[in-house]
Design a protein around this motif. Sequence first.
Motif, PDB file in Angstrom:
ATOM      1  N   TYR A  37       0.857  -1.177   0.000  1.00  0.00           N
ATOM      2  CA  TYR A  37       0.000   0.000   0.000  1.00  0.00           C
ATOM      3  C   TYR A  37       0.898   1.233   0.000  1.00  0.00           C
ATOM      4  O   TYR A  37       2.081   1.145   0.314  1.00  0.00           O
ATOM      5  N   ARG A  38       0.309   2.373  -0.328  1.00  0.00           N
ATOM      6  CA  ARG A  38       1.068   3.614  -0.227  1.00  0.00           C
ATOM      7  C   ARG A  38       0.139   4.743   0.209  1.00  0.00           C
ATOM      8  O   ARG A  38      -1.069   4.693  -0.024  1.00  0.00           O
ATOM      9  N   GLN A  44      -5.571   9.588   0.685  1.00  0.00           N
ATOM     10  CA  GLN A  44      -5.942   8.337   1.342  1.00  0.00           C
ATOM     11  C   GLN A  44      -4.956   7.229   0.977  1.00  0.00           C
ATOM     12  O   GLN A  44      -4.294   7.274  -0.060  1.00  0.00           O
ATOM     13  N   GLN A  45      -4.910   6.233   1.825  1.00  0.00           N
ATOM     14  CA  GLN A  45      -4.065   5.085   1.548  1.00  0.00           C
ATOM     15  C   GLN A  45      -4.577   4.364   0.302  1.00  0.00           C
ATOM     16  O   GLN A  45      -5.787   4.207   0.113  1.00  0.00           O
ATOM     17  N   GLU A  46      -3.656   3.923  -0.521  1.00  0.00           N
ATOM     18  CA  GLU A  46      -3.997   3.281  -1.792  1.00  0.00           C
ATOM     19  C   GLU A  46      -3.373   1.896  -1.861  1.00  0.00           C
ATOM     20  O   GLU A  46      -2.180   1.733  -1.538  1.00  0.00           O
ATOM     21  N   ALA A  60      -2.984  -1.736  -8.972  1.00  0.00           N
ATOM     22  CA  ALA A  60      -3.750  -0.514  -9.180  1.00  0.00           C
ATOM     23  C   ALA A  60      -3.526  -0.051 -10.611  1.00  0.00           C
ATOM     24  O   ALA A  60      -2.439  -0.236 -11.179  1.00  0.00           O
ATOM     25  N   ASP A  61      -4.546   0.551 -11.195  1.00  0.00           N
ATOM     26  CA  ASP A  61      -4.423   1.014 -12.577  1.00  0.00           C
ATOM     27  C   ASP A  61      -3.253   1.980 -12.733  1.00  0.00           C
ATOM     28  O   ASP A  61      -2.597   2.008 -13.781  1.00  0.00           O
ATOM     29  N   SER A  62      -2.979   2.745 -11.700  1.00  0.00           N
ATOM     30  CA  SER A  62      -1.942   3.773 -11.781  1.00  0.00           C
ATOM     31  C   SER A  62      -0.529   3.202 -11.899  1.00  0.00           C
ATOM     32  O   SER A  62       0.398   3.922 -12.278  1.00  0.00           O
ATOM     33  N   PRO A  87       6.785  11.359 -10.382  1.00  0.00           N
ATOM     34  CA  PRO A  87       6.705  12.131  -9.134  1.00  0.00           C
ATOM     35  C   PRO A  87       5.468  11.787  -8.299  1.00  0.00           C
ATOM     36  O   PRO A  87       5.538  11.803  -7.065  1.00  0.00           O
ATOM     37  N   GLU A  88       4.381  11.440  -8.960  1.00  0.00           N
ATOM     38  CA  GLU A  88       3.156  11.091  -8.214  1.00  0.00           C
ATOM     39  C   GLU A  88       3.256   9.743  -7.506  1.00  0.00           C
ATOM     40  O   GLU A  88       2.359   9.361  -6.769  1.00  0.00           O
ATOM     41  N   ASP A  89       4.360   9.017  -7.706  1.00  0.00           N
ATOM     42  CA  ASP A  89       4.595   7.785  -6.953  1.00  0.00           C
ATOM     43  C   ASP A  89       5.194   8.075  -5.581  1.00  0.00           C
ATOM     44  O   ASP A  89       5.346   7.163  -4.761  1.00  0.00           O
ATOM     45  N   THR A  90       5.524   9.319  -5.323  1.00  0.00           N
ATOM     46  CA  THR A  90       6.079   9.696  -4.025  1.00  0.00           C
ATOM     47  C   THR A  90       5.069   9.428  -2.929  1.00  0.00           C
ATOM     48  O   THR A  90       3.935   9.897  -2.977  1.00  0.00           O
TER      49      THR A  90
END
Length: 121
Positions: A37-38, A44-46, A60-62, A87-90
């Motif tokens: 998870y991240r 929110q936690q994903e 996850a699709d992302s 960067p959005e993986d941070t």
Amino acid sequence: QVQLVESGGGLVQAGGSLRLSCAASGTIFSINAMSWYRQAPGKQQELVATITGGGSTNYADSVKGRFTISRDNAKNTVYLQMNSRKPEDTAVYYCYARIRKWIAASENDYWGQGTQVTVSS
């Protein structure tokens, strides 16, 4: 006692690769699903990826096509190979495992302490 210990986090440039590891230790009879998870600041936690005891995976699709989850059952370890980082993986990445401590016990949920992953643009 069961512990999940993550390693491999850090700073990586966009487009780079990083591999996270999470080792489970303690009294363990079997491990069912293992997941990553991240949670990014203010979000929110994903659920990022899951691998079942039989080796089936979901993402996850992302992260589909960029991240790969795998496990080494002999080492009670789950990995997350992250390629083409954005960067959005941070986020802080957390390991999760569904563990049975002994043959007659029920399964319980266990979490790692989290490891920071930062992707610079």
